[in-house]
Design a protein around this motif. Structure first.
Motif, PDB file in Angstrom:
ATOM      1  N   PRO A  11       2.531  14.807  14.213  1.00 16.16           N
ATOM      2  CA  PRO A  11       2.425  15.031  12.890  1.00 16.16           C
ATOM      3  C   PRO A  11       1.548  16.332  12.388  1.00 16.16           C
ATOM      4  O   PRO A  11       1.718  16.860  11.467  1.00 16.16           O
ATOM      5  CB  PRO A  11       1.928  13.843  12.130  1.00 16.16           C
ATOM      6  N   ASN A  12       1.029  16.699  13.414  1.00 14.96           N
ATOM      7  CA  ASN A  12       0.192  18.054  13.342  1.00 14.96           C
ATOM      8  C   ASN A  12       1.021  19.139  13.735  1.00 14.96           C
ATOM      9  O   ASN A  12       2.275  18.910  14.657  1.00 14.96           O
ATOM     10  CB  ASN A  12      -1.383  17.702  13.740  1.00 14.96           C
ATOM     11  N   THR A  13       0.690  20.298  13.470  1.00 13.99           N
ATOM     12  CA  THR A  13       1.122  21.384  13.751  1.00 13.99           C
ATOM     13  C   THR A  13       0.795  22.158  15.108  1.00 13.99           C
ATOM     14  O   THR A  13       1.241  23.144  15.507  1.00 13.99           O
ATOM     15  CB  THR A  13       1.180  22.538  12.805  1.00 13.99           C
ATOM     16  N   SER A  46      -4.453  19.638  12.586  1.00 14.72           N
ATOM     17  CA  SER A  46      -4.930  18.430  13.175  1.00 14.72           C
ATOM     18  C   SER A  46      -5.161  17.495  12.035  1.00 14.72           C
ATOM     19  O   SER A  46      -5.474  17.973  10.887  1.00 14.72           O
ATOM     20  CB  SER A  46      -6.314  18.585  13.915  1.00 14.72           C
ATOM     21  N   ILE A  47      -5.190  16.239  12.281  1.00 11.93           N
ATOM     22  CA  ILE A  47      -5.111  15.231  11.221  1.00 11.93           C
ATOM     23  C   ILE A  47      -6.491  14.542  11.502  1.00 11.93           C
ATOM     24  O   ILE A  47      -6.572  13.900  12.310  1.00 11.93           O
ATOM     25  CB  ILE A  47      -3.774  14.090  11.180  1.00 11.93           C
ATOM     26  N   GLU A  48      -7.440  14.538  10.285  1.00 11.92           N
ATOM     27  CA  GLU A  48      -8.770  14.114  10.434  1.00 11.92           C
ATOM     28  C   GLU A  48      -9.313  13.469   9.487  1.00 11.92           C
ATOM     29  O   GLU A  48     -10.485  13.135   9.024  1.00 11.92           O
ATOM     30  CB  GLU A  48      -9.686  15.059  11.061  1.00 11.92           C
ATOM     31  N   CYS A  79       0.293   9.951  16.004  1.00 11.87           N
ATOM     32  CA  CYS A  79      -0.953  10.538  15.309  1.00 11.87           C
ATOM     33  C   CYS A  79      -1.544   9.161  15.420  1.00 11.87           C
ATOM     34  O   CYS A  79      -0.921   8.164  14.690  1.00 11.87           O
ATOM     35  CB  CYS A  79      -0.896  11.293  14.149  1.00 11.87           C
ATOM     36  N   PHE A  80      -2.953   9.072  15.549  1.00 10.98           N
ATOM     37  CA  PHE A  80      -3.498   7.670  15.562  1.00 10.98           C
ATOM     38  C   PHE A  80      -3.659   7.000  14.103  1.00 10.98           C
ATOM     39  O   PHE A  80      -4.053   5.769  14.309  1.00 10.98           O
ATOM     40  CB  PHE A  80      -4.895   7.774  16.516  1.00 10.98           C
ATOM     41  N   GLY A  81      -3.622   7.633  12.985  1.00 13.47           N
ATOM     42  CA  GLY A  81      -3.600   7.098  11.866  1.00 13.47           C
ATOM     43  C   GLY A  81      -2.221   6.495  11.309  1.00 13.47           C
ATOM     44  O   GLY A  81      -2.292   5.921  10.183  1.00 13.47           O
ATOM     45  N   VAL A 117     -11.896   4.368  20.934  1.00 11.30           N
ATOM     46  CA  VAL A 117     -12.667   5.556  21.241  1.00 11.30           C
ATOM     47  C   VAL A 117     -11.954   6.606  20.361  1.00 11.30           C
ATOM     48  O   VAL A 117     -10.796   6.788  20.817  1.00 11.30           O
ATOM     49  CB  VAL A 117     -12.867   5.878  22.320  1.00 11.30           C
ATOM     50  N   THR A 118     -12.666   7.229  19.351  1.00 14.59           N
ATOM     51  CA  THR A 118     -11.646   8.200  18.625  1.00 14.59           C
ATOM     52  C   THR A 118     -12.513   9.618  18.515  1.00 14.59           C
ATOM     53  O   THR A 118     -13.376   9.685  19.265  1.00 14.59           O
ATOM     54  CB  THR A 118     -11.151   7.593  17.126  1.00 14.59           C
ATOM     55  N   THR A 119     -12.081  10.370  17.334  1.00 10.48           N
ATOM     56  CA  THR A 119     -12.640  11.478  17.515  1.00 10.48           C
ATOM     57  C   THR A 119     -13.715  11.986  16.518  1.00 10.48           C
ATOM     58  O   THR A 119     -14.820  11.617  16.807  1.00 10.48           O
ATOM     59  CB  THR A 119     -11.484  12.677  17.060  1.00 10.48           C
ATOM     60  N   LEU A 120     -13.510  12.270  15.291  1.00 15.18           N
ATOM     61  CA  LEU A 120     -14.375  12.454  14.385  1.00 15.18           C
ATOM     62  C   LEU A 120     -14.792  11.045  13.454  1.00 15.18           C
ATOM     63  O   LEU A 120     -14.214  10.318  13.369  1.00 15.18           O
ATOM     64  CB  LEU A 120     -14.121  13.569  13.505  1.00 15.18           C
ATOM     65  N   PRO A 149     -14.031  17.572  16.957  1.00 18.46           N
ATOM     66  CA  PRO A 149     -12.824  17.484  16.434  1.00 18.46           C
ATOM     67  C   PRO A 149     -11.584  17.122  17.363  1.00 18.46           C
ATOM     68  O   PRO A 149     -11.698  17.550  18.398  1.00 18.46           O
ATOM     69  CB  PRO A 149     -12.757  18.877  15.763  1.00 18.46           C
ATOM     70  N   VAL A 150     -10.444  16.999  16.568  1.00 21.63           N
ATOM     71  CA  VAL A 150      -9.085  16.695  17.395  1.00 21.63           C
ATOM     72  C   VAL A 150      -8.763  17.870  18.315  1.00 21.63           C
ATOM     73  O   VAL A 150      -8.426  17.565  19.487  1.00 21.63           O
ATOM     74  CB  VAL A 150      -7.907  16.348  16.495  1.00 21.63           C
ATOM     75  N   LEU A 151      -8.830  18.980  17.798  1.00 24.33           N
ATOM     76  CA  LEU A 151      -8.258  20.333  18.447  1.00 24.33           C
ATOM     77  C   LEU A 151      -9.357  20.516  19.747  1.00 24.33           C
ATOM     78  O   LEU A 151      -9.109  21.144  20.634  1.00 24.33           O
ATOM     79  CB  LEU A 151      -8.167  21.228  17.745  1.00 24.33           C
ATOM     80  N   LEU A 182      -7.464   4.371  23.402  1.00 24.28           N
ATOM     81  CA  LEU A 182      -7.764   5.732  22.849  1.00 24.28           C
ATOM     82  C   LEU A 182      -7.348   6.302  21.693  1.00 24.28           C
ATOM     83  O   LEU A 182      -6.004   5.998  21.376  1.00 24.28           O
ATOM     84  CB  LEU A 182      -7.043   6.471  24.075  1.00 24.28           C
ATOM     85  N   GLY A 183      -8.141   6.540  20.785  1.00 25.16           N
ATOM     86  CA  GLY A 183      -7.905   6.716  19.328  1.00 25.16           C
ATOM     87  C   GLY A 183      -7.531   8.007  18.804  1.00 25.16           C
ATOM     88  O   GLY A 183      -7.645   8.571  17.794  1.00 25.16           O
ATOM     89  N   CYS A 184      -6.690   8.695  19.778  1.00 19.39           N
ATOM     90  CA  CYS A 184      -6.126   9.953  19.317  1.00 19.39           C
ATOM     91  C   CYS A 184      -4.861  10.498  20.297  1.00 19.39           C
ATOM     92  O   CYS A 184      -5.134  10.125  21.629  1.00 19.39           O
ATOM     93  CB  CYS A 184      -7.301  11.153  19.312  1.00 19.39           C
ATOM     94  N   GLY A 185      -3.965  10.822  19.625  1.00 13.59           N
ATOM     95  CA  GLY A 185      -2.772  11.388  20.590  1.00 13.59           C
ATOM     96  C   GLY A 185      -3.178  12.245  21.675  1.00 13.59           C
ATOM     97  O   GLY A 185      -2.536  12.356  22.780  1.00 13.59           O
ATOM     98  N   GLY A 186      -4.061  13.232  21.208  1.00  9.91           N
ATOM     99  CA  GLY A 186      -4.672  14.316  22.315  1.00  9.91           C
ATOM    100  C   GLY A 186      -5.105  13.764  23.397  1.00  9.91           C
ATOM    101  O   GLY A 186      -5.562  14.389  24.537  1.00  9.91           O
TER     102      GLY A 186
HETATM  103  C1  2AL Z   1      -5.313  12.052  15.118  1.00 11.02           C
HETATM  104  C2  2AL Z   1      -4.392  12.384  16.064  1.00 11.02           C
HETATM  105  O1  2AL Z   1      -3.944  11.457  16.965  1.00 11.02           O
HETATM  106  N1  2AL Z   1      -3.834  13.338  15.977  1.00 11.02           N
HETATM  107  C3  2AL Z   1      -4.307  14.059  14.833  1.00 11.02           C
HETATM  108  O2  2AL Z   1      -4.196  15.206  14.616  1.00 11.02           O
HETATM  109  N2  2AL Z   1      -5.469  13.418  14.356  1.00 11.02           N
HETATM  110  N3  2AL Z   1      -6.142  11.018  14.857  1.00 11.02           N
HETATM  111  C4  2AL Z   1      -7.496  10.870  15.231  1.00 11.02           C
HETATM  112  N4  2AL Z   1      -8.121   9.974  14.967  1.00 11.02           N
HETATM  113  O3  2AL Z   1      -8.018  11.834  15.963  1.00 11.02           O
END
Ligand code: 2AL
Length: 246
Positions: A11-13, A46-48, A79-81, A117-120, A149-151, A182-186
């Protein structure tokens, strides 16, 4: 079994993140599935947070519509949300799976409790809301944010990946859990390595969603159109979806 065609919608670019997830998804799918990996042309990199999710949702719905026009039979919201998940289920003919719900379902098949375990830190509340919505709140011991951050997962330095490793180890040692999500697609490409080194299941939602979606397609099961997930009513909608509703 016929070979099915699905799409992985980032869902992010970020094309880099789309590519990372596509490699993992195709490795899991082997030669059983064709996977289109796509991301919106416009939106957020990115989706935060809640705003990012709202902006991303229109792009997801556009990809659902475009994918079905190309013959795609099922969709993953990567995307994890799980942004826009229920709206996508209304719009799509084929089944739609979010990576957070996929990971949570799979984790509870192999462990009584898990940590995430996620990002921000600001994304933690999104995961918490999903735990409530999907009924897994009691099974989640803790949600750890690496505070990057996600990126940063795509910057090539490896710093974010090392923090993910550190927090997964901490979760295993301190949370009394049998599995980690793992709480992020990245983070998709880290699951196999971490499962091996930590010797507990470390679950990536992209892989989980690919296998769950494949199962639904093999079973011939799609979203129920009886009730609230029926196709959206066409009540004279204007804008990008004006012409696509029945
Ligand atoms: C996310 C994800 O999985 N992709 C993104 O842009 N944001 N979610 C997250 N919690 O990092």
């Amino acid at each position: 079994m016929p070979r099915h065609r699905i799409q992985l919608i980032n869902p992010n670019t970020s094309q880099a993140m789309t590519d990372t997830m596509a490699i993992t998804a195709r490795r899991i799918a082997g030669d059983r599935l064709d996977i289109d990996a796509v991301c919106p042309h416009q939106g957020v990199p990115s989706i935060e947070g809640h705003f990012d999710e709202a902006v991303a949702t229109l792009g997801i719905l556009q990809q659902i519509r475009a994918g079905e026009a190309r013959g795609v039979q099922g969709h993953i919201i990567a995307c994890f949300g799980d942004p826009g998940l229920l709206a996508a289920r209304e719009l799509a003919k084929g089944p739609v799976i979010g990576i957070a719900e996929a990971a949570m379902h799979v984790a509870t098949l192999v462990a009584t409790r898990f940590s995430i375990v996620t990002t921000l830190p600001r994304t933690v509340i999104i995961a918490r809301h999903l735990l409530h919505r999907y009924g897994f709140y009691e099974q989640c011991a803790a949600i750890h944010a690496i505070d990057l951050p996600v990126l940063s997962l795509e910057d090539g330095s490896g710093t974010a990946q090392q923090k993910v490793r550190d927090y997964c180890l901490k979760a295993k040692q301190e949370d009394n859990v049998g599995a980690i999500i793992l709480g992020c697609g990245g983070m998709a490409d880290l699951a196999a390595e971490l499962s091996e080194t930590l010797e507990i299941p470390v679950i990536d939602g992209v892989s989980a969603a690919v296998t769950l979606l494949e199962s639904l397609l093999n079973l011939g099961i799609t979203t129920s159109k009886w009730g609230d997930l029926d196709f959206p009513r066409n009540k004279g909608i204007s804008g990008p979806f004006a012409e696509c509703l029945a």
